[in-house]
Structure formats: structure tokens, C-alpha cells
Design a protein around this motif. Sequence first.
Motif, PDB file in Angstrom:
ATOM      1  N   ASN A  82       0.765  -1.091  -0.286  1.00 20.89           N
ATOM      2  CA  ASN A  82      -0.022   0.148  -0.078  1.00 20.89           C
ATOM      3  C   ASN A  82       0.628   1.165  -0.328  1.00 20.89           C
ATOM      4  OD1 ASN A  82      -2.507  -1.563  -0.262  1.00 20.89           O
ATOM      5  ND2 ASN A  82      -1.720  -1.997   2.011  1.00 20.89           N
ATOM      6  N   ALA A  83       2.459   1.249  -0.935  1.00 24.60           N
ATOM      7  CA  ALA A  83       2.685   2.314  -0.762  1.00 24.60           C
ATOM      8  C   ALA A  83       2.260   3.707  -1.203  1.00 24.60           C
ATOM      9  CB  ALA A  83       3.656   2.640  -2.355  1.00 24.60           C
ATOM     10  N   ALA A  84       2.519   4.475  -1.383  1.00 20.51           N
ATOM     11  CA  ALA A  84       1.692   6.020  -0.964  1.00 20.51           C
ATOM     12  C   ALA A  84       1.309   6.287  -2.823  1.00 20.51           C
ATOM     13  CB  ALA A  84       2.467   7.365  -0.782  1.00 20.51           C
ATOM     14  N   LEU A  85       2.413   5.928  -3.691  1.00 17.29           N
ATOM     15  CA  LEU A  85       1.509   6.276  -5.006  1.00 17.29           C
ATOM     16  C   LEU A  85       2.321   4.514  -5.569  1.00 17.29           C
ATOM     17  CD1 LEU A  85       3.891   9.190  -6.188  1.00 17.29           C
ATOM     18  CD2 LEU A  85       1.185   8.897  -5.879  1.00 17.29           C
ATOM     19  N   SER A  86       1.387   3.498  -5.753  1.00 18.28           N
ATOM     20  CA  SER A  86       1.213   2.792  -5.913  1.00 18.28           C
ATOM     21  C   SER A  86       2.040   2.278  -7.043  1.00 18.28           C
ATOM     22  CB  SER A  86      -0.231   1.517  -6.818  1.00 18.28           C
ATOM     23  OG  SER A  86      -0.583   0.550  -7.392  1.00 18.28           O
ATOM     24  N   GLY A  87       2.962   1.097  -6.590  1.00 18.05           N
ATOM     25  CA  GLY A  87       3.852   0.604  -7.514  1.00 18.05           C
ATOM     26  C   GLY A  87       5.838   0.898  -7.264  1.00 18.05           C
ATOM     27  N   ARG A  88       5.635   2.057  -6.163  1.00 18.59           N
ATOM     28  CA  ARG A  88       6.589   3.156  -5.735  1.00 18.59           C
ATOM     29  C   ARG A  88       7.141   2.507  -4.901  1.00 18.59           C
ATOM     30  NH1 ARG A  88       6.788   7.609  -8.558  1.00 18.59           N
ATOM     31  NH2 ARG A  88       8.329   8.965  -7.480  1.00 18.59           N
ATOM     32  N   PRO A  89       8.889   2.578  -4.396  1.00 20.48           N
ATOM     33  CA  PRO A  89       9.234   2.869  -2.933  1.00 20.48           C
ATOM     34  C   PRO A  89       9.271   4.286  -2.429  1.00 20.48           C
ATOM     35  CG  PRO A  89      10.880   3.118  -4.755  1.00 20.48           C
ATOM     36  CD  PRO A  89       9.464   3.234  -5.633  1.00 20.48           C
ATOM     37  N   LEU A  90       8.114   4.337  -2.481  1.00 15.09           N
ATOM     38  CA  LEU A  90       7.727   5.630  -1.487  1.00 15.09           C
ATOM     39  C   LEU A  90       6.969   4.972   0.346  1.00 15.09           C
ATOM     40  CD1 LEU A  90       6.504   7.452  -3.947  1.00 15.09           C
ATOM     41  CD2 LEU A  90       8.711   7.622  -2.974  1.00 15.09           C
ATOM     42  N   TYR A  91       7.295   5.677   1.036  1.00 17.07           N
ATOM     43  CA  TYR A  91       6.762   5.863   2.920  1.00 17.07           C
ATOM     44  C   TYR A  91       5.981   7.344   3.558  1.00 17.07           C
ATOM     45  CZ  TYR A  91      10.362   6.482   5.323  1.00 17.07           C
ATOM     46  OH  TYR A  91      11.444   7.286   5.902  1.00 17.07           O
ATOM     47  N   GLN A  92       5.219   6.842   3.556  1.00 12.03           N
ATOM     48  CA  GLN A  92       4.470   8.594   4.599  1.00 12.03           C
ATOM     49  C   GLN A  92       4.851   8.144   6.150  1.00 12.03           C
ATOM     50  OE1 GLN A  92       0.937   7.900   2.626  1.00 12.03           O
ATOM     51  NE2 GLN A  92       0.837  10.675   2.383  1.00 12.03           N
ATOM     52  N   THR A  93       5.148   8.940   6.828  1.00  8.17           N
ATOM     53  CA  THR A  93       4.825   8.479   8.264  1.00  8.17           C
ATOM     54  C   THR A  93       3.104   9.227   9.235  1.00  8.17           C
ATOM     55  OG1 THR A  93       6.922   9.360   8.778  1.00  8.17           O
ATOM     56  CG2 THR A  93       5.515   9.763  10.517  1.00  8.17           C
ATOM     57  N   ARG A  94       2.662   8.119   9.546  1.00 12.15           N
ATOM     58  CA  ARG A  94       1.275   8.425  10.091  1.00 12.15           C
ATOM     59  C   ARG A  94       1.420   8.884  11.744  1.00 12.15           C
ATOM     60  NH1 ARG A  94      -0.302   7.102   5.612  1.00 12.15           N
ATOM     61  NH2 ARG A  94       0.308   5.110   4.700  1.00 12.15           N
ATOM     62  N   LEU A  95       1.417   9.777  11.418  1.00 12.48           N
ATOM     63  CA  LEU A  95       0.609  10.505  12.868  1.00 12.48           C
ATOM     64  C   LEU A  95      -0.440  10.107  14.047  1.00 12.48           C
ATOM     65  CD1 LEU A  95       1.349  14.410  11.873  1.00 12.48           C
ATOM     66  CD2 LEU A  95       3.310  11.936  13.106  1.00 12.48           C
TER      67      LEU A  95
END
Length: 270
Positions: A82-95
Motif C-alpha cells: 500500500n505504497a503512497a503511490l502504487s508501485g513506487r518505493p515510497l512511504y509516509q509517516t502516520r501520526l
Amino acid sequence: MSWIANARMYAVDPAAAAAWRELFGWLAAASGVELKVIDHAYPSPLSELWVRPDLGCGFMCGLPFTHAMPKPQPVAAPVPLNAALSGRPLYQTRLVVRAESDYQTLEDTFGGRLGYTVAESHSGYNALRHHLLPFWRTRGTNLYRESIGPLVTPRRVIEAVLAGAIDVGPLDGYALELMLRHQPDLAGRIRVVASTEAAPIPFLIASPQCPPAVVEALRSALLSFGDDAQCAGLRDRLCLLGFAPVRVVDYDVIAAWEAEAEAAGYMQPG
């Protein structure tokens, strides 16, 4: 020669740790590189792992990578399911806050107690500070009465939230996804009130001393992981689509966020 492997950053619980050990076993067989999985659990500093000359495959956060000299060798970056942009090596910080709290938005938590992991972390410090910077500029003063840390790991952030020691804390979004996959009861105990901008995810590195042929063998095998039908169950347990090449230039945004906050005089999130 045997090279060490470690997934400390994303070995968030026993089930996830077991899945990473299985991944490294698959990687050794697929690449032909002898890998020895080692434990390097909290409170051992991750910085000690990153400078080991026999490191063949271990996760490193993008922020310390931007400062590292000499630079370790990038191997591959995970692509979360469930990447921030599908299929990309990205992540987010969840607060996150406790599920039963009255907080509905991040702004509701201002004036309370904020947790953070460690100053060398992007997800638990740098991304958090970047997200809070516009609010801090508008108010011209601290947003929280206390900033509590270093809590070091996502696990300890959750424990602090659930214990009421902090009102809100930052969690690496992929680490949280793994926790929820293996501890589904956690979903009813915490709540996400905000997410930061997406950034390039921590990636697997090898030491500068690791031979290029070894690094390339590991990289090639990892890039095939997402298409290996026999690894479907393992991908599910790791919440991964697969791995992608590391574009080092993408991590410049992490250094830019750090520089912007420090130029503004906002040295610690809070």
C-alpha cells in the motif's frame, strides 16, 4: 565469504522478523551469495550495523544515508503493498493517537505531548518536523508542551501512545502496515490523525567493502522477488509488491526537508 543480513528496521514483531529471515534465506539461494542473518535488536544502535564491513544486506534510513561518508552501496528498495503511490518505493509517516482519545485532527493534539524516535530518523523525526513546520511558522512558538524522546523504535512509539505517556507519535507507515498485518487487534487501539508527504523509503544497503559482483547478485535477485510465484505467501506476510532499484537522487528531498527546518530555526519537532 559470508555476508551478514539484518532487517531490524522492519522486523517489527516476531512474525515479521520470521518473514524477513525467510526472505534472506530465499535471497541467499536466488543470488548465490552466502548470507548470515544476525540479530541487532534495540537497544543496539543501528549506526553500528551500518558501518560493519561485512554487511551484505541491511535496511538504512534515507536521512543517515545522505550524511554517510563513505556511502554504503544501495542494493534495492522495498515497494510496500500500500505504497503512497502504487508501485513506487515510497512511504509516509502516520501520526497516531489512542483510539479512545478525543483527538480528531493533528491540530487537536497541539498543547499536548509529542513523541519522536531519534534525530537520525526520517520517519520519526525529519518528516514529522517537516510536517509541523508550517504550523510552527504560523504560531511562532512551540506547538506542544513536551517533546518526548528519543523513543528510538516504532514499537516504543506505539507503547508510549497506548500507555498515555504521549498524546501523539510518528510511525513509519510501512512499519505500521506490518504491525497491523501481524497484530490485527492493534487497529482498534490506535487511530491515524494525519500523514506526512510521501518520501523515498529506507532501502537495503551493503557495506562499501562489499564486492560489486556480490551487490549486483543480491540486487538482481531482489528485483525478481515480486515476480516469483513461489514467494506470493512471503510477499503477503511482508506486505510487499516486491523491490525496486534505488535512485539515490530521490533521497535529496529528505536532506532538503532537514535543511529547510534547520534554516528556519526549528531544530526539534515540538
